[in-house]
Enzyme design. Structure first.
Site, PDB file in Angstrom:
ATOM      1  N   GLU A  54      -9.073  -2.428   6.377  1.00 43.83           N
ATOM      2  CA  GLU A  54      -8.017  -2.532   7.367  1.00 43.83           C
ATOM      3  C   GLU A  54      -8.608  -3.326   8.412  1.00 43.83           C
ATOM      4  O   GLU A  54      -9.593  -3.893   8.238  1.00 43.83           O
ATOM      5  CB  GLU A  54      -7.997  -1.084   7.968  1.00 43.83           C
ATOM      6  CG  GLU A  54      -7.344   0.065   7.180  1.00 43.83           C
ATOM      7  CD  GLU A  54      -6.888   1.443   7.865  1.00 43.83           C
ATOM      8  OE1 GLU A  54      -6.616   1.379   9.127  1.00 43.83           O
ATOM      9  OE2 GLU A  54      -6.674   2.388   7.065  1.00 43.83           O
ATOM     10  N   LYS A  91     -10.634  12.257   6.751  1.00 45.29           N
ATOM     11  CA  LYS A  91     -10.617  10.623   7.218  1.00 45.29           C
ATOM     12  C   LYS A  91     -11.881  10.864   8.578  1.00 45.29           C
ATOM     13  O   LYS A  91     -12.421   9.665   8.801  1.00 45.29           O
ATOM     14  CB  LYS A  91      -9.666  10.461   8.044  1.00 45.29           C
ATOM     15  CG  LYS A  91      -8.179  10.365   7.074  1.00 45.29           C
ATOM     16  CD  LYS A  91      -8.370   8.946   6.504  1.00 45.29           C
ATOM     17  CE  LYS A  91      -7.076   8.781   5.664  1.00 45.29           C
ATOM     18  NZ  LYS A  91      -7.009   7.642   5.032  1.00 45.29           N
ATOM     19  N   THR A 149      -4.085   0.643   5.435  1.00 47.84           N
ATOM     20  CA  THR A 149      -4.763  -0.395   4.210  1.00 47.84           C
ATOM     21  C   THR A 149      -3.878  -1.606   3.982  1.00 47.84           C
ATOM     22  O   THR A 149      -2.833  -1.425   3.978  1.00 47.84           O
ATOM     23  CB  THR A 149      -4.898   0.779   3.091  1.00 47.84           C
ATOM     24  OG1 THR A 149      -5.353   1.833   3.203  1.00 47.84           O
ATOM     25  CG2 THR A 149      -5.486  -0.145   1.848  1.00 47.84           C
ATOM     26  N   HIS A 187       0.864  -1.329  -0.066  1.00 45.66           N
ATOM     27  CA  HIS A 187       0.128  -0.051   0.029  1.00 45.66           C
ATOM     28  C   HIS A 187       1.039   1.319  -0.093  1.00 45.66           C
ATOM     29  O   HIS A 187       0.616   2.009  -0.624  1.00 45.66           O
ATOM     30  CB  HIS A 187      -0.993  -0.072   1.317  1.00 45.66           C
ATOM     31  CG  HIS A 187      -1.458   1.298   1.490  1.00 45.66           C
ATOM     32  ND1 HIS A 187      -2.493   1.671   0.484  1.00 45.66           N
ATOM     33  CD2 HIS A 187      -1.543   2.226   2.304  1.00 45.66           C
ATOM     34  CE1 HIS A 187      -3.140   2.917   0.934  1.00 45.66           C
ATOM     35  NE2 HIS A 187      -2.496   3.086   1.919  1.00 45.66           N
TER      36      HIS A 187
HETATM   37 MN    MN Z   1      -6.154   4.255   7.217  1.00 42.39          MN
END
Ligand code: MN
Length: 426
Positions: free
Chosen positions: A212, A264, A360, A144
């Site tokens: 996740e 986020k 991730t 990632h």
């Molecule tokens: Mn994250």
């Protein structure tokens, strides 16, 4: 340390009928908070397609050998129960396993009790299981970090200089962590289009999921103490699936220099059952060889990674559904023990009910990437859905569905589904 945990015995069978494909065989016994038409929020344990009501079990005297009180189980969160710590939770899980064992008539032969302590999952509502104090998000999957670094910087220098020396992380927002089944309202915010001098304000156009897993801590040590990689297991209660929703266009403009903020913190979704680290012990596996050699406080011994298969599916409003990622938690470069050791190495304390998420989780090849940013390669490779529509990022009306299963030849240790639907902005 090889742990001999009674409830993990692969030969155990329950007197309840449990399908081979169930996420919740007798070897799993994950904890959650549920309610029904007649029952207020309480602690339950998933078994097959049912839920075992621990508050009723305690009231009927089946947990008298343990030191839990009614407040531990008649509670809207797991935290009070978790306050008993790793060893007592292990005893509790072993006792539940005993009561559900086909060879034990104690509970199974008491029809009146059985009726009181079991509820169908389909007739129950699941809730946020943990009162989460602090939330930290790591960035621990090498593929990632490499993919993102390649896209936004340079494939030859994709990883920043610190990446292989520490599990990089930021502090997230715990107040907006929501359970599976809750809708995501598309966030609004500032975006800066490439050819404009000034930012615009509006709904995010590049809404993305991040595949996740999170782990929930027990009470750590007082401030100014550290938890070593060796000790870390004793401070980890269990794990869940975690969708760290991201608004890529908002993120791109705001993140310099202090990192993610409004891109986020509008919402992160978690699955509702916490699978104990104990239940996952049989699925330990070796991690990657870490080069360059890490600093001594990040060294660890034994297998600290976990083999957990992860899938992401997108389902459109009209029911068109496609699996868009097959990844695995074992692809992590940094394991939980290293993350917890790093988090506390400066003396930072963790509390009962903190959430530490992995970052991730992308596998090494296409098809195993854990975000639309990577799957569509910044929107340059649109994904074809079965109904003919295309996806670069997540659209209104789409549901994003995560599943996670540790598998052996006899059963799956699953997490239950994490599903969230994206709705238009307010
Ligand atoms: Mn994250």
């Amino acid at each position: 340390m090889v742990k001999n945990i009674k409830a993990n015995n692969p030969s155990l069978k329950s007197w309840l009928e449990i399908s081979r494909e169930s996420d919740f065989p007798i070897q799993n016994l994950p904890f959650g908070i549920y309610s029904t038409k007649n029952k207020t929020k309480r602690v339950g344990v998933a078994i097959g397609d049912q839920i075992l009501d621990l508050s009723q079990l305690l009231e009927l005297g089946y947990l008298d050998s343990l030191s839990f009180c009614e407040h531990c189980f008649s509670n809207e969160y797991l935290n009070r129960m978790m306050g008993h710590g790793k060893l007592e939770i292990r005893d509790l899980r072993n006792r539940i396993s005993e009561l559900l064992n086909v060879e034990n008539p104690e509970l199974s032969q008491n029809i009146e009790a059985v009726n009181k302590v079991l509820d169908l999952q389909i007739e129950s509502e699941m809730h946020l299981p943990v009162k989460i104090g602090d939330y930290t998000d790591f960035y621990s999957s090498e593929q990632h970090a490499f993919n993102v670094g390649s896209m936004f910087r340079d494939p030859d220098n994709a990883l920043l200089p610190n990446w292989k020396h520490m599990p990089v992380a930021y502090h997230g927002r715990s107040s907006s962590i929501i359970p599976s089944g809750h809708d995501i309202i598309r966030p609004k915010g500032q975006q800066k289009l490439d050819d404009n001098e000034n930012p615009i304000f509006g709904a995010s156009k590049l809404l993305d999921f991040e595949l996740e897993m999170g782990f929930i801590t027990f009470k750590g040590k007082p401030l100014a103490n550290t938890i070593s990689t060796e000790e870390a297991d004793e401070f980890i209660f269990g794990m869940c699936l975690f969708n760290d929703w991201s608004a890529r266009d908002i993120q791109k403009w705001e993140y310099v220099p202090l990192g993610p903020f409004l891109a986020k913190n509008f919402a992160s979704s978690m699955s509702c059952w916490i699978v104990t680290l104990d239940a996952l012990e049989p699925f330990r596996t070796a991690g990657p060889v870490q080069k360059p050699k890490v600093l001594p406080y990040l060294e660890y011994s034994g297998n600290k990674h976990l083999d957990i298969e992860l899938t992401v599916a997108i389902q459109t409003e009209n029911g068109s559904k496609k699996v868009v990622a097959n990844s695995n938690y074992k692809h992590m470069y940094w394991n939980m023990n290293q993350q917890l050791a790093h988090h506390t190495v400066n003396g930072c304390n963790v509390n009962c009910g903190d959430m530490l998420a992995s970052g991730t989780i992308s596998g090494p090849e296409e098809g195993s990437f854990g975000s639309m940013l990577e799957i569509s390669w910044k929107g340059t490779k649109p994904l074809k859905m079965p109904d003919g529509s295309e996806r670069r990022f997540i659209q209104n009306g789409d549901s994003v569905i995560f599943n996670g299963r540790a598998k052996n030849k006899d059963f799956n240790i699953g997490f239950g589904e994490l599903i969230s639907k994206v709705l238009p902005p307010k």
